[in-house]
Design an enzyme around this catalytic site. Structure first.
Site, PDB file in Angstrom:
ATOM      1  N   GLY A 171       3.191  -3.218  15.473  1.00 54.60           N
ATOM      2  CA  GLY A 171       3.862  -1.761  15.749  1.00 54.60           C
ATOM      3  C   GLY A 171       3.271  -1.189  16.593  1.00 54.60           C
ATOM      4  O   GLY A 171       3.752  -0.109  17.276  1.00 54.60           O
ATOM      5  N   GLU A 206      -2.113   3.489  14.282  1.00 61.30           N
ATOM      6  CA  GLU A 206      -1.027   3.040  13.479  1.00 61.30           C
ATOM      7  C   GLU A 206       0.364   3.563  14.403  1.00 61.30           C
ATOM      8  O   GLU A 206       0.451   4.691  14.719  1.00 61.30           O
ATOM      9  CB  GLU A 206      -1.193   3.502  12.002  1.00 61.30           C
ATOM     10  CG  GLU A 206      -0.147   3.028  11.002  1.00 61.30           C
ATOM     11  CD  GLU A 206       0.041   1.471  11.017  1.00 61.30           C
ATOM     12  OE1 GLU A 206       0.342   0.812  12.020  1.00 61.30           O
ATOM     13  OE2 GLU A 206       0.070   1.099   9.728  1.00 61.30           O
ATOM     14  N   ASP A 207       1.410   2.896  13.818  1.00 54.83           N
ATOM     15  CA  ASP A 207       2.523   3.277  14.738  1.00 54.83           C
ATOM     16  C   ASP A 207       2.946   4.414  13.862  1.00 54.83           C
ATOM     17  O   ASP A 207       3.653   5.501  14.237  1.00 54.83           O
ATOM     18  CB  ASP A 207       3.630   1.899  14.646  1.00 54.83           C
ATOM     19  CG  ASP A 207       3.900   1.245  13.419  1.00 54.83           C
ATOM     20  OD1 ASP A 207       3.176   1.635  12.361  1.00 54.83           O
ATOM     21  OD2 ASP A 207       4.651   0.435  13.377  1.00 54.83           O
ATOM     22  N   ASP A 265       3.950   6.210   6.444  1.00 56.33           N
ATOM     23  CA  ASP A 265       4.916   6.243   5.581  1.00 56.33           C
ATOM     24  C   ASP A 265       4.554   6.601   4.169  1.00 56.33           C
ATOM     25  O   ASP A 265       4.185   7.502   3.702  1.00 56.33           O
ATOM     26  CB  ASP A 265       6.137   5.147   5.726  1.00 56.33           C
ATOM     27  CG  ASP A 265       7.522   5.249   5.010  1.00 56.33           C
ATOM     28  OD1 ASP A 265       7.777   6.411   4.563  1.00 56.33           O
ATOM     29  OD2 ASP A 265       7.886   4.433   4.756  1.00 56.33           O
ATOM     30  N   ARG A 320      11.346  -3.251  19.614  1.00 51.67           N
ATOM     31  CA  ARG A 320      10.042  -2.924  19.891  1.00 51.67           C
ATOM     32  C   ARG A 320       9.792  -2.510  21.455  1.00 51.67           C
ATOM     33  O   ARG A 320       9.004  -1.466  21.626  1.00 51.67           O
ATOM     34  CB  ARG A 320       8.839  -3.824  19.664  1.00 51.67           C
ATOM     35  CG  ARG A 320       8.773  -4.372  18.150  1.00 51.67           C
ATOM     36  CD  ARG A 320       7.680  -5.402  18.080  1.00 51.67           C
ATOM     37  NE  ARG A 320       7.787  -5.917  16.737  1.00 51.67           N
ATOM     38  CZ  ARG A 320       7.248  -5.530  15.571  1.00 51.67           C
ATOM     39  NH1 ARG A 320       6.632  -4.175  15.613  1.00 51.67           N
ATOM     40  NH2 ARG A 320       7.313  -6.132  14.334  1.00 51.67           N
TER      41      ARG A 320
HETATM   42  P1  5GP Z   1       3.465   2.674   4.999  1.00 56.63           P
HETATM   43  O1  5GP Z   1       2.537   1.393   4.275  1.00 56.63           O
HETATM   44  O2  5GP Z   1       2.761   3.835   5.260  1.00 56.63           O
HETATM   45  O3  5GP Z   1       4.569   2.802   3.832  1.00 56.63           O
HETATM   46  O4  5GP Z   1       3.934   2.144   6.136  1.00 56.63           O
HETATM   47  C1  5GP Z   1       3.517   1.573   7.287  1.00 56.63           C
HETATM   48  C2  5GP Z   1       4.507   0.540   7.861  1.00 56.63           C
HETATM   49  O5  5GP Z   1       5.764   0.463   7.340  1.00 56.63           O
HETATM   50  C3  5GP Z   1       4.651   0.772   9.337  1.00 56.63           C
HETATM   51  O6  5GP Z   1       3.450   0.374  10.035  1.00 56.63           O
HETATM   52  C4  5GP Z   1       5.894   0.120   9.773  1.00 56.63           C
HETATM   53  O7  5GP Z   1       5.550  -1.229  10.045  1.00 56.63           O
HETATM   54  C5  5GP Z   1       6.823   0.283   8.338  1.00 56.63           C
HETATM   55  N1  5GP Z   1       7.681   1.509   8.476  1.00 56.63           N
HETATM   56  C6  5GP Z   1       7.546   2.529   7.770  1.00 56.63           C
HETATM   57  N2  5GP Z   1       8.558   3.251   8.169  1.00 56.63           N
HETATM   58  C7  5GP Z   1       9.246   2.914   9.192  1.00 56.63           C
HETATM   59  C8  5GP Z   1      10.189   3.105  10.075  1.00 56.63           C
HETATM   60  O8  5GP Z   1      10.869   4.233   9.912  1.00 56.63           O
HETATM   61  N3  5GP Z   1      10.656   2.244  11.122  1.00 56.63           N
HETATM   62  C9  5GP Z   1       9.891   1.056  11.261  1.00 56.63           C
HETATM   63  N4  5GP Z   1      10.215   0.387  12.264  1.00 56.63           N
HETATM   64  N5  5GP Z   1       8.988   0.693  10.583  1.00 56.63           N
HETATM   65  C10 5GP Z   1       8.505   1.707   9.336  1.00 56.63           C
HETATM   66 MG    MG Z   2       3.309  -1.524  11.007  1.00 66.10          MG
END
Ligand code: 5GP
Ligand code: MG
Length: 187
Positions: free
Chosen positions: A47, A102-103, A106, A168
């Site tokens: 990402g 990081e992208d 969340d 992407r």
């Molecule tokens: P976390 O571990 O903080 O929940 O999320 C991190 C990963 O979840 C991100 O690197 C991404 O891959 C995915 N992610 C969370 N929210 C989104 C979103 O709104 N769109 C996309 N494409 N990926 C998300």
């Molecule tokens: Mg990711």
């Protein structure tokens, strides 16, 4: 601009120009923060790929670069707490100042895991840079040091972020049309 890719976008949240301007600000802030030092950027695949490529070019420092690939398990649009490393560091990070790129932040599961993992590897410091922050999704106490944009509680794609591995390469960041979700995987 209408094409196969943009046809599926319901709404653009950040245009290509807005992203470029913000990435330049972040690059300048990091260059000031690490002036005279040699940080090691750790990009989180896939990402962060596009963001990372633009960010390091907006940051005129001597720096090293590593990539990690991780996946967290859950369904297509929400993550579970479990994180797996698919590609690990290729060099020793002991005593290094790390800039994790990081992208999107969340739930915080991915970055909480990485922060603990990199701390255990002996990093001197860990600075977290995320293009997007979605505070409404947070399950773990993780705060980014640098945030591009704070996004609402919606699933976003583009500029590196995918849905089912697509979108992407979209130059902007946006929200997909509802009918796109649940379509059979095009891959
Ligand atoms: P976390 O571990 O903080 O929940 O999320 C991190 C990963 O979840 C991100 O690197 C991404 O891959 C995915 N992610 C969370 N929210 C989104 C979103 O709104 N769109 C996309 N494409 N990926 C998300
Ligand atoms: Mg990711």
């Amino acid at each position: 601009m209408k094409n196969e890719l943009t046809n599926d976008i319901l709404r653009v949240l950040y245009t290509e120009d807005e992203i470029k301007a913000r990435v330049e600000e972040l690059g300048a802030a990091l260059a000031a923060r690490f002036a005279g030092q040699r940080p090691l950027f750790v990009g989180i695949l896939k990402g962060s790929l596009i963001f990372l490529a633009d960010l390091i070019r907006a940051c005129p420092l001597l720096c090293d670069l590593e990539m990690m690939a991780v996946s967290s398990y859950g369904n297509a649009t929400s993550s579970s707490g479990r994180v797996r490393i698919n590609h690990d560091l290729q060099q020793d990070v002991r005593g290094r100042d790390l800039v994790v790129v990081e992208d999107i932040l969340d739930s915080g599961n991915t970055l909480a895991f990485l922060r603990d993992y990199l701390t255990a590897k002996g990093a001197a410091s860990i600075t977290i840079v995320t293009l997007l922050d979605k505070p409404s999704g947070r399950q773990k106490a993780v705060t980014a040091d640098y945030v591009g944009f704070t996004v609402p509680d919606e699933f976003v794609v583009g500029y590196g972020l995918d849905y089912a591995q697509l979108y992407r390469n979209l130059p902007c960041i946006g929200v997909l049309k509802p009918e796109v979700y649940g379509k059979p995987d095009k891959t």
